[in-house]
Write a protein that holds these residues in place. Structure first.
Motif, PDB file in Angstrom:
ATOM      1  N   ASP A 102       0.837  -1.204   0.000  1.00  0.00           N
ATOM      2  CA  ASP A 102       0.000   0.000   0.000  1.00  0.00           C
ATOM      3  C   ASP A 102       0.871   1.252   0.000  1.00  0.00           C
ATOM      4  N   PHE A 103       1.936   1.243   0.797  1.00  0.00           N
ATOM      5  CA  PHE A 103       2.824   2.398   0.863  1.00  0.00           C
ATOM      6  C   PHE A 103       3.559   2.594  -0.460  1.00  0.00           C
ATOM      7  N   ILE A 104       4.000   1.510  -1.065  1.00  0.00           N
ATOM      8  CA  ILE A 104       4.697   1.593  -2.353  1.00  0.00           C
ATOM      9  C   ILE A 104       3.784   2.180  -3.429  1.00  0.00           C
ATOM     10  N   LEU A 105       2.539   1.745  -3.449  1.00  0.00           N
ATOM     11  CA  LEU A 105       1.619   2.137  -4.520  1.00  0.00           C
ATOM     12  C   LEU A 105       0.926   3.474  -4.274  1.00  0.00           C
ATOM     13  N   ARG A 106       1.181   4.097  -3.120  1.00  0.00           N
ATOM     14  CA  ARG A 106       0.477   5.343  -2.805  1.00  0.00           C
ATOM     15  C   ARG A 106       0.737   6.432  -3.841  1.00  0.00           C
ATOM     16  N   GLU A 107       1.908   6.383  -4.477  1.00  0.00           N
ATOM     17  CA  GLU A 107       2.258   7.400  -5.471  1.00  0.00           C
ATOM     18  C   GLU A 107       1.873   6.981  -6.887  1.00  0.00           C
ATOM     19  N   HIS A 108       1.200   5.848  -7.022  1.00  0.00           N
ATOM     20  CA  HIS A 108       0.855   5.347  -8.353  1.00  0.00           C
ATOM     21  C   HIS A 108      -0.652   5.089  -8.478  1.00  0.00           C
ATOM     22  N   VAL A 109      -1.415   5.803  -7.663  1.00  0.00           N
ATOM     23  CA  VAL A 109      -2.866   5.607  -7.665  1.00  0.00           C
ATOM     24  C   VAL A 109      -3.458   5.954  -9.032  1.00  0.00           C
ATOM     25  N   ALA A 110      -2.959   7.023  -9.652  1.00  0.00           N
ATOM     26  CA  ALA A 110      -3.521   7.478 -10.923  1.00  0.00           C
ATOM     27  C   ALA A 110      -2.880   6.798 -12.130  1.00  0.00           C
ATOM     28  N   ALA A 111      -1.945   5.892 -11.910  1.00  0.00           N
ATOM     29  CA  ALA A 111      -1.262   5.221 -13.023  1.00  0.00           C
ATOM     30  C   ALA A 111      -2.194   4.225 -13.710  1.00  0.00           C
ATOM     31  N   GLU A 112      -1.886   3.910 -14.954  1.00  0.00           N
ATOM     32  CA  GLU A 112      -2.631   2.884 -15.681  1.00  0.00           C
ATOM     33  C   GLU A 112      -2.323   1.506 -15.096  1.00  0.00           C
ATOM     34  N   HIS A 113      -3.228   0.584 -15.317  1.00  0.00           N
ATOM     35  CA  HIS A 113      -3.063  -0.773 -14.811  1.00  0.00           C
ATOM     36  C   HIS A 113      -1.746  -1.390 -15.261  1.00  0.00           C
ATOM     37  N   GLU A 114      -1.401  -1.228 -16.516  1.00  0.00           N
ATOM     38  CA  GLU A 114      -0.171  -1.822 -17.037  1.00  0.00           C
ATOM     39  C   GLU A 114       1.073  -1.187 -16.419  1.00  0.00           C
ATOM     40  N   GLN A 115       0.992   0.103 -16.101  1.00  0.00           N
ATOM     41  CA  GLN A 115       2.126   0.768 -15.454  1.00  0.00           C
ATOM     42  C   GLN A 115       2.341   0.208 -14.056  1.00  0.00           C
ATOM     43  N   ARG A 116       1.252   0.046 -13.316  1.00  0.00           N
ATOM     44  CA  ARG A 116       1.365  -0.527 -11.972  1.00  0.00           C
ATOM     45  C   ARG A 116       1.871  -1.968 -12.045  1.00  0.00           C
ATOM     46  N   LYS A 117       1.388  -2.697 -13.026  1.00  0.00           N
ATOM     47  CA  LYS A 117       1.796  -4.091 -13.180  1.00  0.00           C
ATOM     48  C   LYS A 117       3.290  -4.194 -13.449  1.00  0.00           C
ATOM     49  N   LEU A 118       3.813  -3.335 -14.329  1.00  0.00           N
ATOM     50  CA  LEU A 118       5.238  -3.349 -14.646  1.00  0.00           C
ATOM     51  C   LEU A 118       6.071  -2.962 -13.429  1.00  0.00           C
ATOM     52  N   LEU A 119       5.618  -1.942 -12.708  1.00  0.00           N
ATOM     53  CA  LEU A 119       6.310  -1.515 -11.494  1.00  0.00           C
ATOM     54  C   LEU A 119       6.408  -2.666 -10.498  1.00  0.00           C
ATOM     55  N   LEU A 120       5.286  -3.352 -10.267  1.00  0.00           N
ATOM     56  CA  LEU A 120       5.254  -4.455  -9.309  1.00  0.00           C
ATOM     57  C   LEU A 120       6.081  -5.642  -9.786  1.00  0.00           C
ATOM     58  N   ASP A 121       6.008  -5.944 -11.066  1.00  0.00           N
ATOM     59  CA  ASP A 121       6.781  -7.063 -11.614  1.00  0.00           C
ATOM     60  C   ASP A 121       8.266  -6.844 -11.405  1.00  0.00           C
ATOM     61  N   ASN A 122       8.750  -5.647 -11.755  1.00  0.00           N
ATOM     62  CA  ASN A 122      10.174  -5.350 -11.578  1.00  0.00           C
ATOM     63  C   ASN A 122      10.569  -5.376 -10.110  1.00  0.00           C
ATOM     64  N   GLY A 123       9.692  -4.848  -9.248  1.00  0.00           N
ATOM     65  CA  GLY A 123      10.008  -4.789  -7.825  1.00  0.00           C
ATOM     66  C   GLY A 123      10.088  -6.158  -7.182  1.00  0.00           C
ATOM     67  N   PHE A 124       9.100  -7.013  -7.448  1.00  0.00           N
ATOM     68  CA  PHE A 124       9.116  -8.358  -6.871  1.00  0.00           C
ATOM     69  C   PHE A 124      10.233  -9.209  -7.478  1.00  0.00           C
ATOM     70  N   ARG A 125      10.600  -8.918  -8.710  1.00  0.00           N
ATOM     71  CA  ARG A 125      11.620  -9.722  -9.395  1.00  0.00           C
ATOM     72  C   ARG A 125      13.038  -9.270  -9.046  1.00  0.00           C
ATOM     73  N   TYR A 126      13.253  -7.953  -8.981  1.00  0.00           N
ATOM     74  CA  TYR A 126      14.618  -7.439  -8.824  1.00  0.00           C
ATOM     75  C   TYR A 126      14.858  -6.681  -7.515  1.00  0.00           C
ATOM     76  N   GLY A 127      13.796  -6.434  -6.735  1.00  0.00           N
ATOM     77  CA  GLY A 127      13.965  -5.683  -5.501  1.00  0.00           C
ATOM     78  C   GLY A 127      13.933  -4.184  -5.728  1.00  0.00           C
ATOM     79  N   THR A 128      14.276  -3.436  -4.685  1.00  0.00           N
ATOM     80  CA  THR A 128      14.186  -1.977  -4.734  1.00  0.00           C
ATOM     81  C   THR A 128      15.120  -1.371  -5.771  1.00  0.00           C
ATOM     82  N   ALA A 129      16.292  -1.949  -5.954  1.00  0.00           N
ATOM     83  CA  ALA A 129      17.278  -1.388  -6.881  1.00  0.00           C
ATOM     84  C   ALA A 129      16.802  -1.433  -8.331  1.00  0.00           C
ATOM     85  N   GLY A 130      15.972  -2.422  -8.672  1.00  0.00           N
ATOM     86  CA  GLY A 130      15.424  -2.501 -10.021  1.00  0.00           C
ATOM     87  C   GLY A 130      16.252  -3.341 -10.972  1.00  0.00           C
TER      88      GLY A 130
END
Length: 342
Positions: A211-239
């Motif tokens: 919830d804290f991570i996504l607080r700044e991406h509320v207005a983003a498109e679904h695909e943008q949020r999905k890509l952000l989450l995919d990279n984060g869960f896959r590679y961690g904070t560093a990306g």
């Protein structure tokens, strides 16, 4: 049966219950660490959501003593807030002097004085149907055999500490690993309640983190949020870019030391394969859904409540939307949903 708490812990429990009752997510007894050193304990950590775009994190200092040294506690609480980068702080004290409250207001520290504490102890808001922190810890230590059985208390303390400084993808991945560990422990114990307590509290921390991570991406498109989450869960904070860079540096270092042809390329390819094998897309697809990420805060509070019920509910008795969080995490770790949602 809850043990009789000493004066200080009893006050912490009463104030925690109060903040739970007015809608905050609350963690009691977070240890603030620097490297390997225990610096101090934060009596209460509060996380609030006032709107889709707004979150607040607060530290609460509680002193239930005859000589509370309230002015010193204001300095202490304000300093902790600034060091941790939180949004505000509060001091709860038995002190009745109006000067204390006024000094707090001057320095943007809310003061819950002795009059408030006296009213609170008589209020239903300070007495909720849940076990206290001491009973929670005693139960998980008993069933995990302390450090001999996986050090559940140590894991739990680390989980609480991450709420202070690791509300990031690195923290999220650490909570996911905790959940996977406790899921592996369900069938190995004659009494599964402690394991479910730990699963539920770990999920609650994970959901607040996302919830804290996504607080700044509320207005983003679904695909943008999905890509952000995919990279984060896959590679961690560093990306991804940092991970790829480290992989190239590691393979170049190996190539400069070992003369075996193709070894450096094999290492670089192996690192890339390991990242691609992570089923981050499963989590990214689920948490990027509008109805899911909009409910993360409330769901986090819900799982926290399950963890502290005297009789811990099994997943089969939970509402469907709560079961869905368990199911998607089971999928992420290739666990059989049917064995989890018992």
């Amino acid at each position: 049966m809850s043990q009789q708490l000493l004066k200080g812990p009893a006050a912490e429990e009463a104030i925690r219950n109060y903040f739970l009752s007015i809608g905050y997510f609350v963690v009691r007894g977070c240890k603030f660490k620097y490297n390997q050193f225990d610096v101090t304990d934060i009596d209460l950590f509060l996380y609030g959501k006032s709107s889709a775009f707004s979150r607040e994190r607060l530290n609460v200092d509680i002193k239930n003593k005859k000589t509370p040294q309230a002015l010193e506690r204001i300095f202490w609480a304000k300093g902790l807030q600034q060091v941790l980068g939180l949004d505000g702080c509060l001091v709860a004290t038995t002190d009745l002097r109006s000067d204390v409250r006024e000094f707090g207001l001057e320095h943007k520290v809310k003061v819950l004085d002795g009059r408030f504490l006296a009213r609170l102890t008589k209020s239903e808001r300070s007495h909720l149907a849940r076990i206290n922190e001491e009973d929670f810890i005693a139960e998980i230590e008993k069933h995990s055999l302390g450090k001999l059985g996986g050090d559940w208390r140590g894991r739990y303390e680390a989980s609480k500490s991450r709420m202070l400084d690791s509300l990031s993808f690195d923290g999220a991945n650490a909570w996911l690993n905790d959940i996977d560990y406790y899921m592996s422990e369900i069938n190995s114990q004659s009494n599964s309640s402690p394991a479910w307590r730990m699963i539920y509290i770990s999920i609650s921390h994970l959901l607040i983190c996302i919830d804290f991570i996504l607080r700044e991406h509320v207005a983003a498109e679904h695909e943008q949020r999905k890509l952000l989450l995919d990279n984060g869960f896959r590679y961690g904070t560093a990306g991804k870019s940092f991970t790829v860079k480290v992989g190239k540096m590691a393979s170049a270092l190996v190539g400069s030391i070992v003369t075996q042809p193709g070894l450096s390329q094999t290492l670089e390819r192996e690192l890339a394969d390991q990242a691609s094998d992570v089923k981050a897309d499963v989590l990214a697809e689920f948490f990027s859904k509008s109805q899911v990420f909009a409910s993360l805060f409330d769901s986090g509070k819900l799982f926290e409540g399950y963890a502290y019920l005297e009789g811990v509910p099994l997943p089969s008795s939970l509402p469907a939307h709560a079961q869905s969080f368990l199911g998607v995490i089971a999928d992420f770790f290739d666990r059989d949903r049917k064995k989890i949602l018992i």
